[in-house]
Design a protein around this motif. Sequence first.
Motif: not given
Lengths: 115, 271
Positions: B61-63, B65-69, B85-90
Motif C-alpha cells: 500500500i505504501n508503494v 500510494q507513492g509513500d515508498a519506492k 517479497l513485497l509484503p501486504a499492509s497489516q
Amino acid sequence: MKILNFFKQRTSTAPVARERLQLLLAHERAVSGKSDLIAILQEEIMAVIAKHFPVEQEGITVKMERGEVVSTLEVEVEIPTPMCPSFPLPANSAPSDPSEPVSIEPETKMARTGS
Amino acid sequence: MAKVLVVTSGKGGVGKTTSTAALGAALASAGKNVVLIDFDVGLRNLDLVMGAERRVVYDLINVVQGDAKLAQALIRDKRVPTLSLLPASQTRDKDALTDEGVSSVITELKEKFDWVICDSPAGIERGATLAMRHADVAIVVTNPEVSSVRDSDRIIGLLDSKTERAEKGERVEKHLLLTRFDAARAGRGEMLNVGDVLEILSIPLLGIIPESSEVLRASNLGSPITLNNPASAAARAYFEAAKRLNGEALDVTIPIDRKGLFGKLFGRRAA
Ligand SMILES: Nc1ncnc2c1ncn2[C@@H]1O[C@H](COP(=O)(O)OP(=O)(O)O)[C@@H](O)[C@H]1O
Ligand SMILES: [Mg+2]
C-alpha cells in the motif's frame, strides 16, 4: 459379506460428495453464466416502473432462487412512501398474496422494515 | 518474458500462502528471479511464512500510494538471493489498493523479475479479484473436500471473466494444485480422490501436495518447505509443480514420506 457392506457404507462417503458436487456445480455454472440476464431484467423492469414512479437504481433487486420443482424470480422495488399513490384496495384482496412478485403497497413495505 | 502468477482458491486455509512460499522458493532456487506479493491486506501472513516479518518496513500500500519506492519495500530473501517479497499492509484499509496503483506496481515488477507471484486473499471480493487481475497464469489451490471444490469452481469462473486477459478475450492459463491430500483416506473413500476433483473442475493438474506435518514445522520456523526440508514429500511435490510451471512435462506423482515405524519414533526425538 454383510459386514463388508456395512464397512463400505460407513466409510465410502466420497462418491456421495462427488455426486452432490456435480449436481450443485452444474446448476451454479448455469446461473453464473446467466447473471447477465438478471442484470438485463433489472434494467428493463426498472425502466417500466420509472415511467410511473421515481425509483432509484439501488431501489430494485432481482433475485433468482432455485427450488426443487419450481424456481422463483423475486423482484423487489422500493419506492419512497410519499411518492406512492394510495390505491383503493379491493376488500377481498387486502392480505396480499405472498407469491406476488412485485409489491408496491406502502403497508407491506412498512411491515417489512419493522418500524 | 515475465509471467504474473496468481495463487488463489476462494476458500481460506487451503494452503495458498504455503504454496506461494514453497513454489516461489523452488523457482528461485532453480535460478529464476522471483517476487512474491502478499495481497492479503489486513491479514498478511506471507512475511511470517517466509521468515521476513521483522524486516518489513514498507508494504504494497505504501508503494501504491507513492509513500515508498518499490525498491524500498522489496525484501530480498537471505537464503535465496533471486527471491524477493513485497509484503501486504497489516493495518491499512484494503480499499487503499487502487486498480491503477496495483497495475503500475505489477508493470514495474515485470521488468525486473521472471515470475511475479500474487498470494491472493480468501473470498471472491475485491481483494481476490485485484490479486488475479493481471495474471497470465493461475494456480487454483484446492483441498479434496466439498466446500473447497465448490469455491474453486467459483474462482475458475472469475478467472474466466474478471481478469485483464479475459476481458481482452485471451485465456488465463489455469492449473489445479491439490493440497493437504491424504492418499490413505482417499483410498478408503473417505475423501474425494484426485480423479473426482479433476473431473469436476476440469483444469489440468499441476501437482498433488500430501498432508504433512513437515509443512507445519517449516512455517513454524519461517522457512518455505522447499528450503526447510527439500527432501520431504511435500517439498518434492512442490519442486515437481515448479518444474511443470516452467513448462517441463512431468508425470504427476504423489510423493510419500518413506518413514517406517522406526523412522517415526526416532524422527520425533530428533525433531
Ligand atoms: N500440505 C500441508 N500439510 C499440512 N498442513 C498444511 C499443508 N498445507 C497447508 N497447511 C497448513 O494449513 C494452514 C493454512 O495454510 P495457508 O497456506 O495459510 O492457507 P491459505 O493461505 O490458503 O489461507 C496452515 O496452518 C498451514 O501450515
Ligand atoms: Mg493466505
